[in-house]
Design a protein around this motif. Structure first.
Motif, PDB file in Angstrom:
ATOM      1  N   CYS A 154       9.639   4.993   2.426  1.00  0.00           N
ATOM      2  CA  CYS A 154      10.174   6.095   1.418  1.00  0.00           C
ATOM      3  C   CYS A 154       9.233   6.895   1.427  1.00  0.00           C
ATOM      4  O   CYS A 154       7.728   7.233   2.016  1.00  0.00           O
ATOM      5  CB  CYS A 154      10.379   4.974   0.211  1.00  0.00           C
ATOM      6  SG  CYS A 154      11.293   3.658   0.101  1.00  0.00           S
ATOM      7  N   TRP A 155       9.871   8.167   0.679  1.00  0.00           N
ATOM      8  CA  TRP A 155       8.821   8.932   0.672  1.00  0.00           C
ATOM      9  C   TRP A 155       9.000  10.163  -0.366  1.00  0.00           C
ATOM     10  O   TRP A 155       9.672   9.529  -1.041  1.00  0.00           O
ATOM     11  CB  TRP A 155       9.089  10.097   1.583  1.00  0.00           C
ATOM     12  CG  TRP A 155      10.635  11.054   1.690  1.00  0.00           C
ATOM     13  CD1 TRP A 155      11.662  10.905   1.886  1.00  0.00           C
ATOM     14  CD2 TRP A 155      10.651  12.736   1.363  1.00  0.00           C
ATOM     15  NE1 TRP A 155      12.857  11.799   1.545  1.00  0.00           N
ATOM     16  CE2 TRP A 155      11.901  12.897   0.972  1.00  0.00           C
ATOM     17  CE3 TRP A 155       9.739  13.584   1.016  1.00  0.00           C
ATOM     18  CZ2 TRP A 155      11.753  14.315   0.445  1.00  0.00           C
ATOM     19  CZ3 TRP A 155       9.422  14.846   0.608  1.00  0.00           C
ATOM     20  CH2 TRP A 155      11.238  15.176   0.166  1.00  0.00           C
ATOM     21  N   PRO A 202       8.861   8.471   9.217  1.00  0.00           N
ATOM     22  CA  PRO A 202       9.578   7.741   9.642  1.00  0.00           C
ATOM     23  C   PRO A 202       9.116   6.600  10.635  1.00  0.00           C
ATOM     24  O   PRO A 202       9.343   5.424  10.857  1.00  0.00           O
ATOM     25  CB  PRO A 202      10.762   8.238   8.714  1.00  0.00           C
ATOM     26  CG  PRO A 202      10.497   8.824   7.805  1.00  0.00           C
ATOM     27  CD  PRO A 202       9.989  10.165   9.122  1.00  0.00           C
ATOM     28  N   ARG A 203       9.389   7.671  11.803  1.00  0.00           N
ATOM     29  CA  ARG A 203       9.707   6.724  13.076  1.00  0.00           C
ATOM     30  C   ARG A 203       8.947   5.942  13.417  1.00  0.00           C
ATOM     31  O   ARG A 203       8.263   4.954  13.260  1.00  0.00           O
ATOM     32  CB  ARG A 203      10.025   7.671  13.686  1.00  0.00           C
ATOM     33  CG  ARG A 203      11.140   7.107  15.151  1.00  0.00           C
ATOM     34  CD  ARG A 203      11.513   7.497  16.450  1.00  0.00           C
ATOM     35  NE  ARG A 203      10.738   8.830  16.697  1.00  0.00           N
ATOM     36  CZ  ARG A 203      10.680   9.850  16.215  1.00  0.00           C
ATOM     37  NH1 ARG A 203      11.571  10.754  15.550  1.00  0.00           N
ATOM     38  NH2 ARG A 203       9.805  11.460  16.868  1.00  0.00           N
ATOM     39  N   SER A 204       7.398   6.813  12.662  1.00  0.00           N
ATOM     40  CA  SER A 204       6.460   6.715  13.753  1.00  0.00           C
ATOM     41  C   SER A 204       5.282   5.345  13.125  1.00  0.00           C
ATOM     42  O   SER A 204       4.740   4.944  13.087  1.00  0.00           O
ATOM     43  CB  SER A 204       4.889   7.749  13.150  1.00  0.00           C
ATOM     44  OG  SER A 204       4.954   8.449  12.336  1.00  0.00           O
ATOM     45  N   MET A 205       6.138   5.850  11.422  1.00  0.00           N
ATOM     46  CA  MET A 205       5.234   4.599  10.378  1.00  0.00           C
ATOM     47  C   MET A 205       6.228   2.900  10.564  1.00  0.00           C
ATOM     48  O   MET A 205       5.419   1.929  10.787  1.00  0.00           O
ATOM     49  CB  MET A 205       5.633   5.076   9.090  1.00  0.00           C
ATOM     50  CG  MET A 205       4.563   6.166   8.411  1.00  0.00           C
ATOM     51  SD  MET A 205       5.360   6.571   6.919  1.00  0.00           S
ATOM     52  CE  MET A 205       4.733   5.096   5.925  1.00  0.00           C
ATOM     53  N   CYS A 206       7.172   3.280  11.457  1.00  0.00           N
ATOM     54  CA  CYS A 206       7.761   1.705  11.430  1.00  0.00           C
ATOM     55  C   CYS A 206       7.292   1.387  13.249  1.00  0.00           C
ATOM     56  O   CYS A 206       7.341   0.062  13.260  1.00  0.00           O
ATOM     57  CB  CYS A 206       9.409   1.539  11.572  1.00  0.00           C
ATOM     58  SG  CYS A 206      10.265   2.195  10.373  1.00  0.00           S
ATOM     59  N   GLN A 207       7.403   1.990  13.370  1.00  0.00           N
ATOM     60  CA  GLN A 207       6.857   1.686  15.151  1.00  0.00           C
ATOM     61  C   GLN A 207       5.127   1.274  14.534  1.00  0.00           C
ATOM     62  O   GLN A 207       4.791   0.450  15.139  1.00  0.00           O
ATOM     63  CB  GLN A 207       6.263   3.049  15.715  1.00  0.00           C
ATOM     64  CG  GLN A 207       5.326   2.864  17.150  1.00  0.00           C
ATOM     65  CD  GLN A 207       5.099   3.949  18.046  1.00  0.00           C
ATOM     66  OE1 GLN A 207       4.730   5.192  17.604  1.00  0.00           O
ATOM     67  NE2 GLN A 207       6.065   4.356  19.692  1.00  0.00           N
ATOM     68  N   LYS A 221      14.118   4.969   5.655  1.00  0.00           N
ATOM     69  CA  LYS A 221      14.439   3.974   7.703  1.00  0.00           C
ATOM     70  C   LYS A 221      13.720   2.930   6.698  1.00  0.00           C
ATOM     71  O   LYS A 221      12.828   2.649   5.844  1.00  0.00           O
ATOM     72  CB  LYS A 221      13.589   4.745   7.773  1.00  0.00           C
ATOM     73  CG  LYS A 221      13.301   4.155   9.060  1.00  0.00           C
ATOM     74  CD  LYS A 221      12.629   5.232  10.391  1.00  0.00           C
ATOM     75  CE  LYS A 221      13.479   5.065  11.895  1.00  0.00           C
ATOM     76  NZ  LYS A 221      14.211   5.008  12.219  1.00  0.00           N
ATOM     77  N   GLU A 222      14.510   1.813   7.054  1.00  0.00           N
ATOM     78  CA  GLU A 222      13.766   0.386   6.911  1.00  0.00           C
ATOM     79  C   GLU A 222      14.434  -0.332   8.064  1.00  0.00           C
ATOM     80  O   GLU A 222      15.248   0.197   8.608  1.00  0.00           O
ATOM     81  CB  GLU A 222      14.581  -0.157   5.947  1.00  0.00           C
ATOM     82  CG  GLU A 222      14.604  -1.761   5.313  1.00  0.00           C
ATOM     83  CD  GLU A 222      14.816  -2.735   4.565  1.00  0.00           C
ATOM     84  OE1 GLU A 222      15.035  -3.162   3.597  1.00  0.00           O
ATOM     85  OE2 GLU A 222      16.235  -1.257   3.814  1.00  0.00           O
ATOM     86  N   LYS A 262       5.479   6.280   1.917  1.00  0.00           N
ATOM     87  CA  LYS A 262       4.862   4.989   1.786  1.00  0.00           C
ATOM     88  C   LYS A 262       5.740   4.059   2.725  1.00  0.00           C
ATOM     89  O   LYS A 262       6.700   3.819   2.964  1.00  0.00           O
ATOM     90  CB  LYS A 262       5.397   4.479   0.306  1.00  0.00           C
ATOM     91  CG  LYS A 262       4.742   3.342   0.118  1.00  0.00           C
ATOM     92  CD  LYS A 262       4.577   3.498  -1.734  1.00  0.00           C
ATOM     93  CE  LYS A 262       6.743   3.060  -2.266  1.00  0.00           C
ATOM     94  NZ  LYS A 262       6.531   2.577  -3.357  1.00  0.00           N
ATOM     95  N   GLY A 263       4.864   2.988   3.359  1.00  0.00           N
ATOM     96  CA  GLY A 263       5.701   2.653   4.095  1.00  0.00           C
ATOM     97  C   GLY A 263       5.175   1.262   3.246  1.00  0.00           C
ATOM     98  O   GLY A 263       4.090   0.583   2.967  1.00  0.00           O
TER      99      GLY A 263
END
Length: 210
Positions: free
Chosen positions: A36-37, A191-196, A28-29, A49-50
């Motif tokens: 990344c994962w 991925p979604r929660s990390m971007c949040q 996700k970006e 990894k964010g």
């Protein structure tokens, strides 16, 4: 249990993760944040990894991230409902309990996590939090919460050379949520929660420094 040894081992692994450039797959970006994962070597799940730039000095970013009871983290991080200090092992090592709310339209029920947390600073000005799951006699499983397990995880607040008002934030999540969750829910949640996480942190830092 040797909490100091567990903390040091977690910090070593986090440093290793931060240096490894290969083996990651982008998942996700958004808004300048890359997530990344790769498969975890700690449990049958993923290491995420964010990586993103926060428009603030490392000390201000750290003030918002600092894992402490009564700190700012519970005010802005939607995935942290409560943070409790269980035991102080040393000046830079603590045992903490983190409570997370339900998520993914309540498919993921509330969790709690017991971790040893090691605050470590590096010579280049980088400030890090390093955590991993531990057992503690004062924290047996509690009714109403599924006990989750954090494998080596944490954050790196890295100074950007020549840019004192910017911080590169590396974050690593490696969490066994436990329970009987569909893998598709887990794979989409992180991925979604990390971007949040990054979006909410940027807002919190801006409020802190304005």
């Amino acid at each position: 249990m040797d909490y100091t040894a567990a903390a040091a081992q977690a910090a070593d692994k986090l440093l290793q993760y931060s240096r490894e450039q290969s083996g990651w797959s982008q998942c996700k970006e958004t808004d300048g944040v890359l997530v990344c994962w790769r498969p975890s070597s700690e449990f049958p799940g993923g290491l995420y990894k964010g990586d993103g730039i926060i428009e603030a000095a490392p000390e201000h970013v750290w003030e918002c991230l600092k894992p402490e009871q009564g700190g700012l983290r519970v005010k802005w991080d939607k995935n942290v409902q409560a943070f409790e200090l269980v035991e102080t092992v040393s000046d830079d090592i603590t045992i903490c309990r983190t409570v997370t709310p339900s998520a993914a339209m309540k498919i993921i029920s509330p969790r709690d996590f017991i971790d040893v947390v090691f605050i470590k600073k590096y010579d280049d000005g980088t400030i890090t939090s390093n955590a991993t799951n531990v057992l503690h006699p004062d924290c047996p499983p509690q009714p109403g919460f599924v006990r989750g397990f954090n494998h080596p995880c944490g954050c790196f607040c890295v100074p950007v050379p020549g840019e004192p008002g910017k911080t590169q934030l590396l974050s690593f999540f490696q969490t066994d949520l436990s329970g009987f969750l569909p893998q598709s829910v887990v794979d989409s949640f992180f991925p979604r929660s990390m971007c949040q996480f990054y979006s909410n942190l940027k807002k919190a830092v801006k409020e802190l420094t304005s």
